[in-house]
Design an enzyme around this catalytic site. Structure first.
Site, mmCIF file in Angstrom:
data_model
loop_
_atom_site.group_PDB
_atom_site.id
_atom_site.type_symbol
_atom_site.label_atom_id
_atom_site.label_comp_id
_atom_site.label_asym_id
_atom_site.label_seq_id
_atom_site.Cartn_x
_atom_site.Cartn_y
_atom_site.Cartn_z
ATOM 1 N N GLU A 58 38.292 10.793 109.704
ATOM 2 C CA GLU A 58 37.493 12.008 109.454
ATOM 3 C C GLU A 58 36.419 11.672 108.429
ATOM 4 O OE1 GLU A 58 39.172 15.801 108.667
ATOM 5 O OE2 GLU A 58 40.470 15.794 110.449
ATOM 6 N N ASP A 88 44.077 20.030 110.905
ATOM 7 C CA ASP A 88 44.188 19.616 109.501
ATOM 8 C C ASP A 88 45.224 20.451 108.753
ATOM 9 O OD1 ASP A 88 42.175 17.863 109.971
ATOM 10 O OD2 ASP A 88 40.600 19.103 109.085
ATOM 11 N N HIS A 137 45.098 33.303 111.922
ATOM 12 C CA HIS A 137 44.155 32.519 111.121
ATOM 13 C C HIS A 137 42.792 32.433 111.805
ATOM 14 C CE1 HIS A 137 47.081 32.040 108.196
ATOM 15 N NE2 HIS A 137 46.558 30.979 107.600
HETATM 16 P P1 FAD Z 1 45.436 33.546 115.971
HETATM 17 O O1 FAD Z 1 44.338 33.702 114.996
HETATM 18 O O2 FAD Z 1 46.603 34.406 115.778
HETATM 19 O O3 FAD Z 1 44.868 33.705 117.460
HETATM 20 C C1 FAD Z 1 43.708 33.031 117.889
HETATM 21 C C2 FAD Z 1 43.338 33.466 119.314
HETATM 22 O O4 FAD Z 1 44.322 32.993 120.216
HETATM 23 C C3 FAD Z 1 43.297 34.981 119.492
HETATM 24 O O5 FAD Z 1 42.335 35.295 120.443
HETATM 25 C C4 FAD Z 1 44.689 35.286 120.002
HETATM 26 O O6 FAD Z 1 44.715 36.476 120.753
HETATM 27 C C5 FAD Z 1 44.978 34.071 120.847
HETATM 28 N N1 FAD Z 1 46.404 33.735 120.871
HETATM 29 C C6 FAD Z 1 47.255 33.626 119.837
HETATM 30 N N2 FAD Z 1 48.471 33.285 120.271
HETATM 31 C C7 FAD Z 1 48.382 33.166 121.612
HETATM 32 C C8 FAD Z 1 49.292 32.839 122.635
HETATM 33 N N3 FAD Z 1 50.564 32.554 122.375
HETATM 34 N N4 FAD Z 1 48.854 32.828 123.900
HETATM 35 C C9 FAD Z 1 47.576 33.102 124.209
HETATM 36 N N5 FAD Z 1 46.663 33.430 123.269
HETATM 37 C C10 FAD Z 1 47.073 33.453 121.994
HETATM 38 N N6 FAD Z 1 41.326 24.297 114.092
HETATM 39 C C11 FAD Z 1 41.241 23.030 114.505
HETATM 40 O O7 FAD Z 1 41.062 22.777 115.693
HETATM 41 N N7 FAD Z 1 41.375 22.000 113.627
HETATM 42 C C12 FAD Z 1 41.647 22.191 112.314
HETATM 43 O O8 FAD Z 1 41.783 21.243 111.569
HETATM 44 C C13 FAD Z 1 41.762 23.532 111.857
HETATM 45 N N8 FAD Z 1 42.067 23.793 110.567
HETATM 46 C C14 FAD Z 1 42.188 25.091 110.151
HETATM 47 C C15 FAD Z 1 42.527 25.336 108.819
HETATM 48 C C16 FAD Z 1 42.661 26.630 108.369
HETATM 49 C C17 FAD Z 1 43.020 26.876 106.911
HETATM 50 C C18 FAD Z 1 42.432 27.706 109.263
HETATM 51 C C19 FAD Z 1 42.530 29.113 108.772
HETATM 52 C C20 FAD Z 1 42.089 27.474 110.581
HETATM 53 C C21 FAD Z 1 41.964 26.158 111.043
HETATM 54 N N9 FAD Z 1 41.650 25.870 112.362
HETATM 55 C C22 FAD Z 1 41.569 24.577 112.791
HETATM 56 C C23 FAD Z 1 41.343 26.942 113.317
HETATM 57 C C24 FAD Z 1 42.592 27.367 114.049
HETATM 58 O O9 FAD Z 1 43.007 26.357 114.939
HETATM 59 C C25 FAD Z 1 42.322 28.631 114.894
HETATM 60 O O10 FAD Z 1 41.792 29.644 114.091
HETATM 61 C C26 FAD Z 1 43.611 29.110 115.558
HETATM 62 O O11 FAD Z 1 43.302 30.106 116.483
HETATM 63 C C27 FAD Z 1 44.545 29.680 114.538
HETATM 64 O O12 FAD Z 1 45.834 29.795 115.082
HETATM 65 P P2 FAD Z 1 46.636 31.149 114.905
HETATM 66 O O13 FAD Z 1 48.029 30.867 115.314
HETATM 67 O O14 FAD Z 1 46.449 31.705 113.551
HETATM 68 O O15 FAD Z 1 45.896 32.014 116.011
#
Ligand code: FAD
Length: 517
Positions: free
Chosen positions: A271, A160, A99
Site C-alpha cells: 500500500e 484495512d 460503516h
Molecule cells: P453497511 O454499511 O452496513 O452496508 C453497506 C451496503 O451493503 C448497504 O447498501 C447495505 O444495504 C448493503 N448490505 C449490508 N449487508 C448486506 C448483506 N448481507 N447482503 C446484501 N447487502 C448488504 N473498504 C474497502 O474496500 N477497503 C478498506 O480498506 C476499507 N476500510 C474501511 C475502514 C473504515 C474505518 C470504514 C468505516 C470503512 C472501510 N471500508 C473499506 C468501506 C467498507 O468496506 C464499506 O463501507 C462496507 O460497506 C462497510 O461494511 P458494513 O458491514 O458496515 O456495511
C-alpha cells in the site's frame, strides 16, 4: 346532466382519496409487519440507531428494525413487502456494521434488517484441499479471522479495517494491500446464499445461478441479501514484517509500487499513503516502527514538503527468520526510497490485520470517532496517476489533510469482469482514498464544508481532465449520474435489477432505483 357529472366526479374523487389513504396506511402502517411469523423479532420503537452510519451525515429513520434469527425471517419479510406490490412505498435495507458513508444501509420509513443478529449459519471452517469458511452475511471479518486462525488458516484478501461485515464488503469489493495478488474480497468467494427482492432463497456460485452470483458481488445490495458466503482460505502466517519507507518524488514512489505489484517474487501486502506536511501524521507515521539506521533517520528533515510513504509487509513463520531477512533485504535493494527513511517492525498476523482498530480505540477515547466522515474513494487509471498527483497534491491539498490519504495500485486481471464492480479501463489502476474526519462545529480547514469543497474540486478535476476515474463506494443522487458511473455496464445492471428485485425493494439508501418508478 351537470348534476350527474358532478356526482360521478365526486365519487371518483372520493374513491381516489380512499385508495391513496388505504395505500398509505398499508405502506407505512407497522401492523402488517407485527403479525408476520418470525423466529427473531421486529422493533418499532428503538429504530433511531438504524438511522446512523459511520459517515455521520445522513439520517433516515426507518419504520421498523428486524432482528432476524433465521434466513426465513428475512425471506418472509421481503416476500411480505413484495406481495404489497408496487404501490406500497415500503423498502428493505440490510444493515451490516453500518460503516457506510452516505446512508447506503438506511431505509426511510422502510424495514432495516440487522444482519449481525442472524444466527442461522454458524461459522464452519473446512481445512481440507481448497480450504474455505462458511460464514453468515452479518459476520464481522475480525470474528472470521479469529475462528480461521484456530485452524491455522485465514482469508486471502482483506480490507484495512476488519470490523465490517461479509455482506457489507462483498456488496462493494473489499480492497486492501493484498488485492494486487489475490484480487479484492469479491474475487475470493466460492458460493453464496441469497434472499432476492422477491423473497426467494437461492444458492449461487460460478456454476449455479451464476448471473445472480456475479451480480451480487459488488452489486451495492441491489439484487439480494447475502445470508451466507463461502470464502476461500490459505495457510495463515504467524508473523508479519511491516515496513515503511519514504519518497519525496511521486513518480519514483509510484514506479516502485507498480514494479512491486507486477513482480512474481514480492511482498505480501503493498500500500502507500501521502503525508502532507503540517499535519500531525508526520509525527505519527512511524510510531511503533524502528528506524533501521537511527542516526541517519534522526538527520532526515522533510522541510515542509509532501512525502509519499510506501507501506509493505512480508508474512513469515518464526522458523524462517533468516531466510526472510535475506528476502526482504533483496526486495528493498531494488527500490529507490530515501535510504535514511527505512522503518521496520514485526507484529503477529492478527495484530497486523487488525491494525486500524488500535486507532479506532484511541480516537473513540478522544470522542473523535463519531464525527462526520466526508470520505472520497477513487479508482484512477495508471496512465493518469501522475496528472492526478500533480494537481491534487501539488495544488488542491497543499497545506493539510484531515485524515489519511491512501494511494496504491492493483492489477485489474485479478478482478472478475462479470461482477457488478465498476472499474477504470486500464490493466493497472490506483485506489486513492481520502479518509477525512470533520470537526463538527468547525468553520475552518477541518470543518465539513471545507472538506466537501475540496472533495468537489478533486472530482471536478477528474472530470475536466478526463482521467477515466471511477468512484469506489460510489455515491450519486440521480439515476443519470449512476448511468454515467456504470457506462456500458448499466444495461446489465438494470436487467439484473428487473430480474432479482423488480419492485426496487432492496437497498434504497444507494439511491439507484426508486420503488414504484
Ligand atoms: P453497511 O454499511 O452496513 O452496508 C453497506 C451496503 O451493503 C448497504 O447498501 C447495505 O444495504 C448493503 N448490505 C449490508 N449487508 C448486506 C448483506 N448481507 N447482503 C446484501 N447487502 C448488504 N473498504 C474497502 O474496500 N477497503 C478498506 O480498506 C476499507 N476500510 C474501511 C475502514 C473504515 C474505518 C470504514 C468505516 C470503512 C472501510 N471500508 C473499506 C468501506 C467498507 O468496506 C464499506 O463501507 C462496507 O460497506 C462497510 O461494511 P458494513 O458491514 O458496515 O456495511
Amino acid at each position: 346532466n351537470n348534476m350527474l357529472f358532478v356526482r360521478s366526479f365526486m365519487i371518483l374523487f372520493l374513491s381516489c382519496c380512499m385508495a391513496i389513504r388505504i395505500n398509505h396506511c398499508f405502506s407505512s402502517n407497522p401492523s402488517s409487519l407485527r403479525t408476520l411469523p418470525v423466529d427473531g423479532h421486529f422493533s418499532f420503537d428503538e429504530v433511531h440507531h438504524a438511522a446512523k452510519d459511520f459517515g455521520n451525515r445522513f439520517q433516515l429513520l426507518p419504520l421498523a428494525l428486524l432482528y432476524p434469527k433465521s434466513v426465513s425471517d428475512i425471506a418472509t419479510t421481503i416476500r411480505h413487502v413484495w406481495q404489497m406490490g408496487p404501490n406500497s412505498e415500503l423498502t428493505v435495507a440490510a444493515r451490516g456494521h453500518s460503516h457506510s458513508l452516505q446512508g447506503q444501509a438506511q431505509a426511510h420509513q422502510g424495514v432495516v434488517i440487522n444482519m449481525e443478529s442472524l444466527q442461522a449459519h454458524k461459522m464452519h471452517v473446512y481445512s481440507g484441499n481448497y480450504p474455505y469458511v462458511d460464514a453468515s452475511g452479518g459476520e464481522l471479518w475480525i470474528d472470521i479471522l479469529r475462528e480461521c486462525l484456530k485452524y491455522g488458516l485465514a482469508p486471502k484478501s482483506w480490507t484495512d479495517y476488519l470490523h465490517l461485515t461479509v455482506g457489507g464488503t462483498l456488496s462493494n469489493a473489499g480492497v486492501s494491500g493484498q488485492a494486487f495478488r489475490h484480487g479484492p474480497q469479491i474475487s475470493n468467494v466460492y458460493q453464496m446464499e441469497i434472499v432476492t427482492g422477491k423473497g426467494e432463497v437461492l444458492n449461487c456460485s460460478e456454476k449455479q445461478n451464476s448471473d445472480l452470483f456475479h451480480g451480487v458481488l459488488g452489486g451495492l445490495g441491489q439484487f439480494g441479501i447475502i445470508t451466507r458466503a463461502r470464502i476461500s482460505l490459505e495457510p495463515a502466517p504467524d508473523m508479519v514484517k511491516w515496513i515503511r519507507v519514504l519518497y519525496l518524488d511521486f513518480t519514483t514512489f509510484a514506479t516502485d509500487q507498480e514494479r512491486l505489484i507486477r513482480a512474481e517474487n514480492t511482498f505480501d501486502y503493498i500500500e502507500g499513503f501521502v503525508i502532507i506536511n503540517r499535519t500531525s501524521l508526520l509525527n505519527n507515521w512511524r510510531s511503533s516502527f524502528d528506524p533501521q539506521d537511527p542516526v541517519q533517520a534522526s538527520q532526515f528533515q522533510s522541510d515542509g514538503r509532501t512525502l509519499f510513504c510506501l507501506e509493505l509487509a512480508k508474512y513469515f513463520n518464526r522458523d524462517r527468520m533468516d531466510a526472510l531477512n535475506e528476502e526482504v533485504g533483496n526486495l528493498l535493494s531494488q527500490l529507490r526510497y530515501m535510504t535514511s527513511t527505512l522503518f521496520l517492525t514485526e507484529v503477529s498476523y492478527l495484530e497486523f490485520l487488525d491494525r486500524v482498530h488500535v486507532s479506532e480505540v484511541k480516537l473513540r477515547s478522544k470522542g473523535l470517532w463519531e464525527v462526520p466522515h466526508p470520505w472520497l474513494n477513487l479508482l484512477i487509471p495508471k496512465s493518469k496517476i501522475n496528472d492526478f498527483a500533480d494537481e491534487v497534491f501539488g495544488n488542491i491539498l497543499t497545506d493539510t489533510s484531515n485524515g489519511p490519504i491512501l494511494i496504491y495500485p492493483v492489477n485489474k486481471s485479478k478482478w472478475d469482469n462479470r461482477t457488478s464492480a465498476v472499474l477504470p479501463e486500464e490493466d493497472i489502476f490506483y485506489l486513492v482514498a481520502f479518509l477525512n474526519s470533520a470537526m463538527p462545529s468547525s468553520m475552518g480547514t477541518d470543518g465539513l464544508e471545507h472538506i466537501l469543497t475540496q472533495n468537489k474540486r478533486i472530482l471536478e478535476f477528474c472530470e475536466t481532465a478526463r482521467l477515466g476515474m471511477k468512484q469506489y463506494l460510489p455515491h450519486y443522487n440521480t439515476q443519470e449520474e449512476w448511468k454515467a458511473h456504470f457506462g456500458p455496464r448499466w444495461e446489465v445492471f438494470a436487467q439484473r435489477k428487473s430480474a432479482y428485485d423488480p419492485l426496487a425493494i432492496l437497498a434504497p439508501g444507494q439511491r439507484i432505483f426508486q420503488k414504484g418508478i
